[in-house]
Design a protein around this motif. Sequence first.
Motif, mmCIF file in Angstrom:
data_model
loop_
_atom_site.group_PDB
_atom_site.id
_atom_site.type_symbol
_atom_site.label_atom_id
_atom_site.label_comp_id
_atom_site.label_asym_id
_atom_site.label_seq_id
_atom_site.Cartn_x
_atom_site.Cartn_y
_atom_site.Cartn_z
ATOM 1 N N CYS A 647 0.830 -1.208 0.000
ATOM 2 C CA CYS A 647 0.000 0.000 0.000
ATOM 3 C C CYS A 647 0.862 1.256 0.000
ATOM 4 O O CYS A 647 0.575 2.225 -0.728
ATOM 5 N N ASP A 648 1.925 1.256 0.791
ATOM 6 C CA ASP A 648 2.824 2.403 0.809
ATOM 7 C C ASP A 648 3.515 2.588 -0.537
ATOM 8 O O ASP A 648 3.722 3.718 -0.997
ATOM 9 N N TRP A 649 3.852 1.483 -1.164
ATOM 10 C CA TRP A 649 4.510 1.524 -2.480
ATOM 11 C C TRP A 649 3.567 2.111 -3.539
ATOM 12 O O TRP A 649 3.959 2.944 -4.357
ATOM 13 N N HIS A 715 -8.034 -10.425 -4.492
ATOM 14 C CA HIS A 715 -8.089 -10.448 -5.952
ATOM 15 C C HIS A 715 -6.726 -10.815 -6.526
ATOM 16 O O HIS A 715 -5.673 -10.456 -5.980
ATOM 17 N N SER A 716 -6.746 -11.508 -7.666
ATOM 18 C CA SER A 716 -5.493 -11.995 -8.267
ATOM 19 C C SER A 716 -4.610 -10.847 -8.748
ATOM 20 O O SER A 716 -3.379 -10.931 -8.678
ATOM 21 N N ILE A 717 -5.201 -9.773 -9.243
ATOM 22 C CA ILE A 717 -4.394 -8.645 -9.728
ATOM 23 C C ILE A 717 -3.614 -8.030 -8.570
ATOM 24 O O ILE A 717 -2.426 -7.700 -8.698
ATOM 25 N N ILE A 718 -4.262 -7.861 -7.417
ATOM 26 C CA ILE A 718 -3.579 -7.281 -6.261
ATOM 27 C C ILE A 718 -2.480 -8.230 -5.764
ATOM 28 O O ILE A 718 -1.407 -7.764 -5.337
ATOM 29 N N ASN A 720 -0.726 -10.216 -7.641
ATOM 30 C CA ASN A 720 0.392 -10.078 -8.578
ATOM 31 C C ASN A 720 1.149 -8.767 -8.342
ATOM 32 O O ASN A 720 2.376 -8.725 -8.443
ATOM 33 N N ILE A 721 0.401 -7.702 -8.030
ATOM 34 C CA ILE A 721 1.064 -6.426 -7.721
ATOM 35 C C ILE A 721 1.919 -6.566 -6.465
ATOM 36 O O ILE A 721 3.036 -6.043 -6.381
ATOM 37 N N ASN A 722 1.400 -7.304 -5.482
ATOM 38 C CA ASN A 722 2.155 -7.532 -4.248
ATOM 39 C C ASN A 722 3.431 -8.320 -4.532
ATOM 40 O O ASN A 722 4.497 -8.024 -3.981
ATOM 41 N N ALA A 723 3.317 -9.312 -5.417
ATOM 42 C CA ALA A 723 4.499 -10.107 -5.782
ATOM 43 C C ALA A 723 5.517 -9.256 -6.541
ATOM 44 O O ALA A 723 6.735 -9.406 -6.354
ATOM 45 N N ALA A 724 5.024 -8.357 -7.395
ATOM 46 C CA ALA A 724 5.936 -7.489 -8.146
ATOM 47 C C ALA A 724 6.705 -6.570 -7.201
ATOM 48 O O ALA A 724 7.901 -6.311 -7.401
ATOM 49 N N LYS A 726 7.555 -7.223 -4.104
ATOM 50 C CA LYS A 726 8.538 -7.989 -3.350
ATOM 51 C C LYS A 726 9.712 -8.409 -4.209
ATOM 52 O O LYS A 726 10.848 -8.512 -3.725
ATOM 53 N N SER A 727 9.469 -8.644 -5.492
ATOM 54 C CA SER A 727 10.550 -9.092 -6.367
ATOM 55 C C SER A 727 11.360 -7.930 -6.928
ATOM 56 O O SER A 727 12.588 -7.936 -6.900
ATOM 57 N N ASN A 728 10.655 -6.915 -7.466
ATOM 58 C CA ASN A 728 11.363 -5.788 -8.075
ATOM 59 C C ASN A 728 10.481 -4.546 -8.000
ATOM 60 O O ASN A 728 9.653 -4.308 -8.874
ATOM 61 N N PRO A 729 10.608 -3.732 -6.944
ATOM 62 C CA PRO A 729 9.740 -2.560 -6.792
ATOM 63 C C PRO A 729 9.908 -1.530 -7.897
ATOM 64 O O PRO A 729 9.013 -0.703 -8.111
ATOM 65 N N ASN A 730 11.003 -1.542 -8.620
ATOM 66 C CA ASN A 730 11.255 -0.549 -9.662
ATOM 67 C C ASN A 730 10.905 -1.046 -11.046
ATOM 68 O O ASN A 730 11.259 -0.396 -12.044
ATOM 69 N N ASP A 731 10.223 -2.165 -11.161
ATOM 70 C CA ASP A 731 9.869 -2.720 -12.451
ATOM 71 C C ASP A 731 8.919 -1.761 -13.190
ATOM 72 O O ASP A 731 7.897 -1.314 -12.638
ATOM 73 N N GLU A 732 9.254 -1.445 -14.434
ATOM 74 C CA GLU A 732 8.475 -0.480 -15.200
ATOM 75 C C GLU A 732 7.080 -0.994 -15.517
ATOM 76 O O GLU A 732 6.105 -0.242 -15.480
ATOM 77 N N ASP A 733 6.966 -2.296 -15.828
ATOM 78 C CA ASP A 733 5.644 -2.844 -16.125
ATOM 79 C C ASP A 733 4.737 -2.805 -14.899
ATOM 80 O O ASP A 733 3.525 -2.569 -15.011
ATOM 81 N N ALA A 734 5.316 -3.011 -13.725
ATOM 82 C CA ALA A 734 4.517 -2.943 -12.498
ATOM 83 C C ALA A 734 4.018 -1.510 -12.258
ATOM 84 O O ALA A 734 2.877 -1.292 -11.828
ATOM 85 N N MET A 735 4.866 -0.528 -12.550
ATOM 86 C CA MET A 735 4.445 0.864 -12.406
ATOM 87 C C MET A 735 3.309 1.198 -13.360
ATOM 88 O O MET A 735 2.330 1.879 -13.009
ATOM 89 N N LYS A 736 3.410 0.714 -14.606
ATOM 90 C CA LYS A 736 2.345 0.950 -15.566
ATOM 91 C C LYS A 736 1.052 0.265 -15.128
ATOM 92 O O LYS A 736 -0.050 0.797 -15.326
ATOM 93 N N ALA A 737 1.192 -0.907 -14.538
ATOM 94 C CA ALA A 737 0.007 -1.620 -14.070
ATOM 95 C C ALA A 737 -0.692 -0.855 -12.948
ATOM 96 O O ALA A 737 -1.939 -0.806 -12.883
#
Length: 806
Positions: A647-649, A715-718, A720-724, A726-737
């Motif tokens: 949530c903070d992220w 929800h599955s989308i949330i 996946n966002i949580n997993a993103a 934990k794995s790579n907070p700076n991932d560009e695709d995660a930011m777009k999502a």
Amino acid sequence: MLRLSKRSVSSLLRSGDRSFRVAAAAAGTSIHRSSPSTTDAKRGDVESRWYSSLTNGKCRRSESLAHLNMKANWFTWYRNESSAAASDSSSQAPPPVEKYEYQAEVSRLMDLIVNSLYSNKEVFLRELISNASDALDKLRYLSVTDPELSKDAADLDIRIYADKENGVITLTDSGIGMTRQELVDCLGTIAQSGTAKFLQALKDNKDAGGDNNLIGQFGVGFYSAFLVADRVTVSTKSPKSDKQYVWEGVEGSSSYTIKEETDPQLIIPRGTRITLHLKPDYKGFADPERVQKLVKNYSQFVSFPIYTWQEKGYTKEVEVDDDPAESKQDNQHDQAERKKKTKKVVERYWDWELTNETQPIWLRNSKEVTTEEYNEFYRKTFNEYLDPLASSHFTTEGEVEFRSILYVPPVSPMGKDDVVNQKTKNIRLYVKRVFISDDFDGELVRIVSVAVFPRYLSFIKGVVDSHDLPLNVSREILQESRIVRIMKKRLVKKAFDMILGISLSENREDYEKFWDNFGKHLKLGCIEDRENHKRLAPLLRFFSSQSENDMISLDEYVENMKAEQKAIYYVASDSITSAKNAPFLEKLLEKELEVLYLQGRLRPRQVLDDLGCSVIPLNHVITLSVLTGDKNEEKEAAAKKEFGQTCDWIKKRLGDKVASVQISSRLSSSPCVLVSGKFGWSANMERLMKAQSAGDTTSLEFMKGRRVFEINPDHSIIKNINAAYKSNPNDEDAMKAIDLMYDAALVSSGFTPENPAELGGKIYEMMDTALSGKWSSPEAQPQQHTHNAELLEAEVVEPVEVDGKK
């Protein structure tokens, strides 16, 4: 009063050569400025008193100077005793007071009365008819005790003759008439009302009682004739006098003439005949049809019959002469057998025609009036072709006495959907059965606060007749008073009772029809009229999650509430479709709790609070425990531990677009939702504020920062966002999502995206990534398929024997 600073006073005291004023010892000696030595010489042995700005009161010079440690003659004022004595003696004989009478330039005063009091020139006929009605009323009253007054002419009526060619209107009544002295008193004295004097005489005579039907009271109605006429002639005959007199006045003149009528053809048995010689610009008023229209509009319900001189016609058959050419062709036998030819023609003639109705329907007993008569009066008065939905005929007595008939129209006026327009002509105001105006919210009521109906009830039609209304001299402006406020309250109460009767009718279609036409008016009343919320609440109708086809009332909603339900739930939206598909309702719909769908500008909390129930807007920040009473502390703690940093992220990514990111307890199938803060604007309110022509964009930008972004941890989308995160907070695709998820929540929650084109681009980009290569193949792959196909075509398959057959 002169004020000196401490420093200035010290400077004055240090100066020993300042001059001062001395009052002369003898009366009439002027006060002058001189030196100290000259002053002592003039003073002589006369005892004097001095006045100083440094002390209060008068002091003896020898005693006070030593006390103040001041030099003699410093900054002091002298008043000689002989001068004071002379002043006291002169005050004993005050000058005489002279009294003067106000003077007026009569021609200028007449111009002010005629052109400043009346804004509508056609009211001249109303004023003259009212005066004639008063004259007839006086005769009828006086003839009760003195029958000789009415022996010359039995009929009590008013007759109006219009000469269009010469531009002359003649109005004749068979009333009490006037003597020579009464002509001078009533027409020669401005603002002296004969009717007012008559009423005062009745009031003084306690045994006689009063006649409340008399209309005049100001004494200026007669002069309205000069609005359209440049010369007015009044010929009058009183039963108290053997002679008939003629009064004549000309516009702009400060004098008038009175003479005795000597022409036998102009002698009238009793009453008054007023002849108006119209100005060139107003000769159109002499049209008989226009006169008839004015009488029907303003004096339709005067208590005496009014006749107008009208052209009439009847149809008759007349013989037609044969054509000479045709007669030569026919033989003599045919001419004898043939019937004479005829044709129908309209014969024209002039005669008196009754123009008014002497008995208004609102003065009759409501038990004696049928529904058909009420409907006919409604259609005729307001030029309608449909019957009203409801009517209310009532009489109010007590502090204010008036009669009224109110109607609820069947449909709203076409092309007039603006409920804030106050200039309606739906209420016709009568004072003593004389029509005053139907422009309650425009020219009649200059002060909006005293309008008879609030603007959300402006669709109500009807008539109001009262004897107590405070009008101005021209009888065109309703003045603010306690009487008007009391009348307003009672009319509004009757209007609500009438609408409530429709809602309680066995035929639900009637109220559905009413709500479709006037529901927006009642919604406006919820915003503007706090005092009548308890009357408005039972009249409101809503669609709900359990009644999407038929609207329900608040009473029905409260009756259907479950035992554990402690509040009324609602969601505001611009349409029913968007309301019932809003993500705020998911948990409540699972538990089969009813939610109201609100549309438009309605602010329900102001009304629903009056029902004694708490109100919960579902598009604001709220927890599931508040909605349903459910509370799972262990599950909430686990979700916060798992998704707290996510949530903070997300908040860091969204920045100032949201106030915070929280874990939602209201979602079941949606991944996220965007809700308003506790004191923020909902999506519906934000849309309304944007629609304001003078909206404050600064407030809008501030309220955007009050939004709260809620996520669904199941929800599955949330996930996946949580997993993103934990794995790579700076991932560009995660930011777009995250950005796309916020924009999607913005739309699904009812808000308007700031840049729709940018949102469309994000969706297309996401679709391209998801659909890339799903239905298409590499370029070499189609060639391989073609080669295999050619091999298959060359392959020979031998037949196989099955049960001895190929």
